[in-house]
Every structure is written in C-alpha cells, then in structure tokens.
Write a protein that holds these residues in place. Structure first.
Motif, short mmCIF file in Angstrom:
data_model
loop_
_atom_site.label_atom_id
_atom_site.label_comp_id
_atom_site.label_asym_id
_atom_site.label_seq_id
_atom_site.Cartn_x
_atom_site.Cartn_y
_atom_site.Cartn_z
N VAL A 63 -23.19 -129.32 126.88
CA VAL A 63 -22.09 -128.37 127.11
C VAL A 63 -21.74 -128.27 128.58
N SER A 64 -22.77 -128.16 129.44
CA SER A 64 -22.50 -128.02 130.87
C SER A 64 -21.81 -129.25 131.42
N LEU A 65 -22.22 -130.43 130.97
CA LEU A 65 -21.59 -131.66 131.44
C LEU A 65 -20.10 -131.68 131.08
N VAL A 66 -19.79 -131.36 129.83
CA VAL A 66 -18.41 -131.41 129.37
C VAL A 66 -17.58 -130.29 129.99
N VAL A 67 -18.13 -129.08 129.97
CA VAL A 67 -17.36 -127.91 130.43
C VAL A 67 -17.10 -127.98 131.93
N ILE A 68 -18.14 -128.24 132.71
CA ILE A 68 -17.96 -128.26 134.17
C ILE A 68 -17.01 -129.37 134.59
N GLU A 69 -17.16 -130.55 134.02
CA GLU A 69 -16.26 -131.65 134.38
C GLU A 69 -14.83 -131.34 133.93
N ALA A 70 -14.68 -130.71 132.78
CA ALA A 70 -13.33 -130.37 132.30
C ALA A 70 -12.68 -129.34 133.22
N VAL A 71 -13.43 -128.32 133.62
CA VAL A 71 -12.89 -127.30 134.52
C VAL A 71 -12.49 -127.91 135.85
N VAL A 72 -13.35 -128.76 136.39
CA VAL A 72 -13.06 -129.41 137.67
C VAL A 72 -11.81 -130.28 137.55
N ALA A 73 -11.70 -131.02 136.45
CA ALA A 73 -10.53 -131.88 136.26
C ALA A 73 -9.24 -131.06 136.18
N VAL A 74 -9.30 -129.93 135.48
CA VAL A 74 -8.13 -129.06 135.35
C VAL A 74 -7.71 -128.50 136.72
N LEU A 75 -8.69 -128.15 137.54
CA LEU A 75 -8.37 -127.62 138.87
C LEU A 75 -7.83 -128.69 139.81
N LEU A 76 -8.26 -129.92 139.63
CA LEU A 76 -7.80 -131.01 140.49
C LEU A 76 -6.43 -131.55 140.07
N PHE A 77 -6.10 -131.44 138.81
CA PHE A 77 -4.89 -132.06 138.27
C PHE A 77 -3.61 -131.58 138.98
N PRO A 78 -3.39 -130.28 139.17
CA PRO A 78 -2.15 -129.87 139.85
C PRO A 78 -2.05 -130.44 141.26
N ARG A 79 -3.18 -130.53 141.94
CA ARG A 79 -3.15 -131.07 143.30
C ARG A 79 -2.72 -132.53 143.29
N MET A 80 -3.13 -133.27 142.27
CA MET A 80 -2.71 -134.67 142.15
C MET A 80 -1.19 -134.77 141.98
N LEU A 81 -0.64 -133.91 141.14
CA LEU A 81 0.81 -133.93 140.91
C LEU A 81 1.57 -133.54 142.18
N MET A 82 1.03 -132.57 142.93
CA MET A 82 1.70 -132.14 144.16
C MET A 82 1.74 -133.27 145.20
N ASP A 83 0.78 -134.17 145.14
CA ASP A 83 0.78 -135.30 146.07
C ASP A 83 1.64 -136.45 145.60
N GLY A 84 2.37 -136.26 144.51
CA GLY A 84 3.30 -137.29 144.03
C GLY A 84 2.66 -138.37 143.20
N ILE A 85 1.45 -138.16 142.73
CA ILE A 85 0.79 -139.15 141.89
C ILE A 85 1.39 -139.09 140.49
N PRO A 86 1.74 -140.24 139.88
CA PRO A 86 2.32 -140.24 138.53
C PRO A 86 1.42 -139.51 137.52
N LEU A 87 2.05 -139.00 136.46
CA LEU A 87 1.37 -138.12 135.52
C LEU A 87 0.09 -138.73 134.96
N TRP A 88 0.16 -139.92 134.38
CA TRP A 88 -1.01 -140.51 133.74
C TRP A 88 -2.07 -140.87 134.76
N ASP A 89 -1.64 -141.33 135.92
CA ASP A 89 -2.61 -141.60 136.99
C ASP A 89 -3.29 -140.31 137.45
#
Length: 480
Positions: A167-193
C-alpha cells in the motif's frame, strides 16, 4: 472409467502438485533465507539482463552489449541509479517499462516479494513465510539461536507489514506523481509525456534510485523548489524503511509509543540531514561552480537537497565533479551510512551508526548496559553492527583497490563512485560512464553486495555453522 470419476482425480492431482510446490518452497526458504534471497537476486538480475539485452529494449533496435545490459540490470534490481549508458536516450519505451518494473521489485525487497509469492500460493501466511519476511525487516532473525527481544516487527505482524509495503509503495508513488504532474504541464511537456514522466520520477524518488526519464535530467527543474521539494520528501520516506512506515501508520506521531527502531531511525536520519547540509554549505559557499554563485535562500535549499540525495536518493542539481575534494569526502561518509533498515536506501544503515555511537558513549561513561529511550539494547546487536561496518569497509576497500589498478584514476573519484555503488546511491563523478568493461563488472559486483546487505552475506556464510557447546578460558588482549 467414467467422466465423473476422472474429474475429481484430476483436481486431486492439481492440489497435490500445488502442495508439493508449497512444501518445496517452504523447505528452500526455511533452510536459509539469506541464501535464498541471494539466489532470487541472481535470478532476477539474470532475467532483466536478458530482457535489456534484447533489441526491443533499445531505442535504436540494436542488441545492447552484455556488460551494459548486466550493469543496468544490477543497478535496476539493486535500485542504485548508476549507469554506463545514457538512460534517457538509450532505452526504448519498452526498455523504460522493463526498468520501471525492475525498480519496483528491487525496492520492495526480494525477501518480501518471496513472502508475498508464498502467501499467494498457500493463500495464507504460514510460520515459515512469516520467518522469511521477518528476516527482511530484522536481520537478527536470519541468525540461528536466540533472537533479541523488542523486534521492530513481530512475527504476528508480518501479514500487516506486507500489506503496508504494498500500500505504501502504491499510495506514496501515486501521491508524488499527482503532485508532480501539474508542474510538468506548466513546463510545456506534452500530456502523455507529462503523465509518464510524473510516474517515472515518483518511482525513482521513492525507491531512492535516481534515474531520470529526460536527457537534461534535473537541469530543467534545478531552480523549481516545488518539484525538488516533492522529490526530496519522497526520497526521505523511501529511506526510512517499511518497518518505520508501518510503525507510523499504527501509532501516528506519538513519539513515546514508537518502537526503539523507529525512534533511532527518524532521529539519526534528521540529524544526518541537518549536519550534512551545514557541513556542505561551509565547504562549498566560496565555490563559484556550486553554491558560491547562489543567494542565501538558494544555498540553504540546495545544500539540504544535496544532503538528502547523498544519503541514497541519487538525484543532483550540482555536477559532482565541480565539488571540492573535502565535500566529496563528506559525501562519502553520508553515502556509506545510507538510510534505514529494510528501506529502499543502501549503506550500513542509520541504526547501525546509532548503535555504535550509543555503544561508544556507554563505554566512555563506564556503563555496563547499552541503553536508549528507556530500553536496553542486547550485546549481540552491537556485534552485528560491528560486523556490518567491518564487511562494508572491506568491500569498499577491495573494490577501490581493484578500480585504482584498472583505471589509474584519482583516489577521490574512485572512492566516491565505489561508495556510491555500495550504498546504492547512484551519484557519480563521471568515472563510471568511462569505465572499461572489467571496471564495470567491479562496480556491478559492488552494487550487488551493497544491496544484498552485509548481514545477509554474513548469515548466509554462517548458516551451516553449529552452535558451540563450550567456552574457552578468558584472556584480554590490549586494545587501543
């Protein structure tokens, strides 16, 4: 014979086959969990070496050289982060997927994975499987003979621990990914990338691996404190260890109710983080290539970030080759210590350092018992800690001597990369990428020994030794 009589016989044969497989698994794991773990590590490395050497794994569709495929497989399964190829451009999307899966397997720990497999086969966690999982969370259980009291994880709690791991592996990585995702979009990285990069960075941060999916690495985010801060928090939790996460989940932030292992791990980790940052600032604040060109706020943040990543994270915004030699030596010490036991970090572990410090303090005070937070630490724990440090230093020394002879490179660079490999950190002065083939094999072996653990190796060797039934006369040699 009628059809009705054949079906039960076939079902009975399947049950017998599963029972025989379960018994064989129990016999192998109970005989020597340490040797079983080493065997599983070797098997996984072999499988991933074959997969990474196939043409589909490379971006250019050409078979990857065996030495580079083996090195990458060891680095992936041992969650180290060192590489002999450009990780961002050499591998195809399929190759990156293989690497991603390998890192997850290596992060959880082979003994825990084996326990989960055993649980799935038997549909319940038996005593032998519990002993197998317990040996991953507490190396003292891998020894024959009596086990010290006050274990971080008791046998009855192993089932809950395994659930916590998953659970910790999945949950922590999922939370981190969700927090990083908007920052990726703000830097102009394409959606799937952006989706893939967020998931990839989250996995490499929590597992303390340090691989980056883009060619520029962290260069794009070198001044993005939101992005770097999230990575640092993920690395911190990954380096604490699953037993600590398990204790925090059960008992929250009530410090007094924490087990001794959790207290020692958290306190030592925070002390090393702060002290490491302070020392690195004092050594680098005049260096124009690193912190000398930054303002006070940037210097403070970057020093904490570098101190955290040196413990096992493997990410860096400062070229390692630009650091002063004095800073490299301090980082050698931090990498050698590593993170928490049963964590995604490597090194001798922070609890090993804490136990040895407490032992030295007790000896200086003339105290007979080693105590901490109202608990007495048994003497065998000190002996195991000393064994860990001795074997770790021996591995680092042997690998450094061999690499010095092979490469003729400066000692500070050789020592840094060797300790980074042993501590499964992933930082490099640039030496690893330029190593000849024989040097790559040396670093790969060092990564393997660092991840498997010196205690696991020691117990594997000692598994066949019988208990001594007598004690010889005592005589004290001069020490010091």
């Amino acid at each position: 014979m009628s059809r009705r009589t054949r079906i039960p016989a076939q079902r009975h044969g399947i049950r017998e086959t599963l029972a025989d497989a379960r018994d064989a698994f129990a016999r192998v794991t109970s005989h020597s969990p340490s040797r079983f773990a080493i065997g599983v590590f070797v098997g996984l490395i072999t499988i991933f070496t074959v997969l990474l050497s196939l043409p589909f794994a490379a971006a250019d569709g050409v078979t990857t050289r065996f030495v580079d495929a083996l090195f990458t497989a060891v680095s992936v399964i041992c969650v180290t982060g060192l590489s002999t190829v450009d990780m961002a451009t050499h591998w195809s999307p399929a190759g990156h997927t293989v690497i991603f899966l390998g890192v997850q397997i290596g992060a959880v720990g082979v003994l825990t994975v084996a326990s989960i497999l055993g649980m799935l086969v038997s549909r319940k966690l038996g005593l032998r499987a519990r002993l197998l999982a317990a040996s991953d969370t507490n190396s003292m259980r891998a020894h024959h003979g009596p086990v010290a009291e006050g274990q971080a994880i008791r046998l009855g709690e192993i089932g809950s621990l395994l659930a916590t791991v998953a659970v910790s592996l999945v949950v922590i990585e999922a939370v981190v990914a969700v927090l990083l995702f908007p920052r990726m979009l703000m830097d102009g990285i394409p959606l799937w990338d952006a989706i893939w990069n967020s998931i990839y960075y989250a996995a490499m941060a929590f597992t303390n691996t340090g691989f980056t999916p883009n060619a520029d690495g962290l260069g794009t985010f070198a001044t993005d404190y939101w992005f770097l801060g999230i990575l640092m928090v993920a690395v911190f939790f990954g380096s604490l260890g699953f037993p600590v996460i398990f204790a925090l989940r059960k008992r929250g932030l009530r410090f007094r109710s924490w087990p001794l292992h959790t207290k020692l791990t958290v306190i030592t980790t925070l002390v090393l983080l702060v002290l490491g940052a302070i020392v690195l600032v004092s050594l680098e604040y005049l260096n124009p290539l690193t912190f000398g060109s930054m303002n006070a706020a940037d210097t403070a943040f970057q020093s904490v970030f570098l101190s955290m990543m040196t413990r096992s994270g493997g990410f860096t915004t400062v070229p390692i080759s630009d650091l002063n030699n004095s800073s490299l030596l301090i980082m050698d010490m931090l990498m050698f210590i590593g993170g928490g036991s049963a964590s995604t970090a490597g090194g001798i572990k922070v609890t090993t350092l804490a136990v040895l410090f407490l032992a030295a303090f007790a000896e200086a005070k003339g105290r007979r018992d080693l105590e901490a937070f109202g608990r007495r630490i048994p003497g065998e724990v000190v002996r195991v800690a000393l064994s860990v440090v001795f074997w770790a230093a021996s591995i680092v020394a042997a690998a450094s001597v061999i690499l010095l002879h092979i490469t003729k490179a400066p000692l500070d660079h050789v020592l840094f990369d060797v300790i980074s490999a042993f501590g499964t950190v992933g930082l490099s002065t640039g030496l690893t990428e330029t190593l000849p083939d024989e040097g790559k094999y040396v670093i790969a072996a060092t990564m393997f020994l660092g991840r498997v653990g010196t205690v696991t190796l020691a117990t594997a060797v000692a598994a066949t030794q019988n208990s001594q039934l007598f004690r010889r006369p005592e005589e004290r040699p001069l020490v010091g």
